[in-house]
Design an enzyme around this catalytic site. Structure first.
Site, short mmCIF file in Angstrom:
data_model
loop_
_atom_site.label_atom_id
_atom_site.label_comp_id
_atom_site.label_asym_id
_atom_site.label_seq_id
_atom_site.Cartn_x
_atom_site.Cartn_y
_atom_site.Cartn_z
N ALA A 88 61.60 52.78 51.78
CA ALA A 88 60.99 51.48 51.48
C ALA A 88 59.59 51.34 52.09
O ALA A 88 58.74 50.67 51.52
CB ALA A 88 61.89 50.35 51.95
N SER A 217 65.33 51.28 49.78
CA SER A 217 65.59 52.25 50.85
C SER A 217 67.00 52.80 50.72
O SER A 217 67.95 52.04 50.58
CB SER A 217 65.42 51.58 52.22
OG SER A 217 65.70 52.49 53.26
N CYS A 344 62.16 49.38 63.88
CA CYS A 344 60.80 49.91 63.81
C CYS A 344 59.92 49.42 64.95
O CYS A 344 58.85 49.98 65.20
CB CYS A 344 60.15 49.52 62.48
SG CYS A 344 61.04 50.17 61.06
#
Length: 395
Positions: A88, A217, A344
């Site tokens: 993604a 994703s 992340c």
């Protein structure tokens, strides 16, 4: 079909095994049926889908084509509108940065997005801002939801793009994608949706024909890491005018060069087909786990972050007043694997930009825990979770 259990891999701490895995929003274990398909195309059917002179290449090409159909079916797109990517993040970058040249050529240099997007959207927008694009970032309400009316009010004649995620990765709040899409009918602006947390979990909202660009994703739905897709829907007979970010081959309609990772693509195709086939069963199972968690945490004074009536069944973001999230994660580490935000940005923890944008008090932001699970999650130790958190309250 019956979804295989991951209990052998992620055993409850009560059995002396590893902690129960409740961080599916970061990544999911690969479904055993998907793993079988991936291994088959790694070891047996290892041909290059671009090789046209022999049967090995033909088998690989046919599997890629079938995977396009499987991915497209989940979002009511056409197979030739599926562009395979590494995930993604790449898809988001291709959608946003890929429109920049068209925006500059047409004088449409305004973009509407939100303060609660994933960094895969916010950082490309920062790049465009440095190039002279004007970015409008809308704030959510206290429940973590963006208003479709606010999106419509922000539109201008020079708006190139509207980018709104379908489901927030931290709170699980479902954004009004269908209402925004309806508001964009008749407007030239392109509509991009980061569907990393929604693909395979929400069916109908992602099928709206006014969504031009949809980022997918694989590793959020039981496929391997390193594979995803960008759905590039035609509007009428026209495709969104994307410029590739890389060059070096004609693969993926010139938008994403390089040898196709056939095993990973096969895995994404299988995971997509399973998600569509088992959608109702998965939602019911996930909702039951969510209710159990909420009931176990309620006596601790738990505060749900995100409108509980507008969140996916697979995510719970919660704060226990008086309990710091980092301390809670340590206290729970042999019981469950959880997080306090996006994977992340977790290496250097900062208070959640998502919860901060929603106007939550600092104490709740710093105490937020994210529990997320999948179709193969069983035997969540809710009572033990509550017991460990209660110990922290009593200190």
């Amino acid at each position: 079909m019956t979804v295989a259990s991951t209990s052998d891999t992620f055993a409850s701490s009560s059995t002396g095994g590893r902690p129960t895995y409740l961080d599916f929003n970061a990544t999911s274990p690969v479904d055993p049926r998907v793993a079988d398909e991936v291994m088959r195309f790694m070891v047996q059917e290892f041909g290059n889908a671009g090789s046209r002179t022999h049967g090995y290449g033909q088998v690989a090409k046919e599997r890629v084509n079938r995977a396009r159909q499987e991915v497209a079916a989940l979002v009511a797109a056409k197979p030739d509108e599926v562009v395979f990517t590494s995930g993604a993040t790449e898809s988001d970058n291709l959608a946003i940065l890929g429109l920049a040249a068209h925006g500059e050529a047409t004088g449409r240099r305004h973009i509407v997005s939100t303060q609660i997007e994933h960094k895969a959207v916010l950082e490309p927008l920062e790049v465009l801002a440095k190039q002279g694009f004007e970015i409008t970032l809308l704030s959510p309400d206290q429940g973590g939801r963006i208003s479709a009316e606010a999106v419509a009010a922000a539109l201008r004649s020079d708006t190139l793009l509207v980018s709104v995620m379908a489901v927030n990765n931290e709170t699980g709040v479902i954004q009004p994608i269908e209402e925004i899409a309806d508001a964009l009918v008749g407007h030239e602006t392109f509509f991009h949706v980061d569907a990393a947390q929604a693909y395979g979990k929400l069916i109908q909202p992602l099928q709206h024909p006014r969504i031009d660009l949809l980022a997918v994703s694989g590793h959020k739905i039981g496929a391997p890491k390193g594979i995803g897709a960008l759905i590039v829907r035609r509007r009428g007979y026209k495709r969104p005018p994307l410029t590739p970010l890389m060059y070096g081959g004609g693969q993926e309609r010139g938008l994403r060069p390089g040898t196709l990772p056939v095993p990973l693509i096969a895995g994404l195709g299988t995971a997509s087909a399973l998600a569509l086939d088992e959608a109702d069963q998965r939602t019911a199972s996930a909702a039951a786990i969510k209710e159990q968690l909420i009931e176990a945490l309620r006596p601790l004074g738990a505060v749900l972050n995100g409108d509980p009536d507008r969140t996916v069944a697979t995510t719970l973001n919660v704060s226990i007043p008086g309990v710091d999230s980092e301390a809670a994660i340590v206290a729970l580490k042999d019981v469950v694997a959880v997080s306090n935000g996006s994977a992340c940005t977790s290496q250097s923890y900062e208070p959640s930009h998502v919860l901060t944008a929603a106007g939550l008090p600092r104490e709740l932001v710093e105490g937020a825990l994210r529990f997320s699970w999948g179709p193969d999650t069983t035997d969540v130790p809710t009572e033990l979770i509550a017991e460990r958190l209660l110990r922290l309250l009593r200190r």
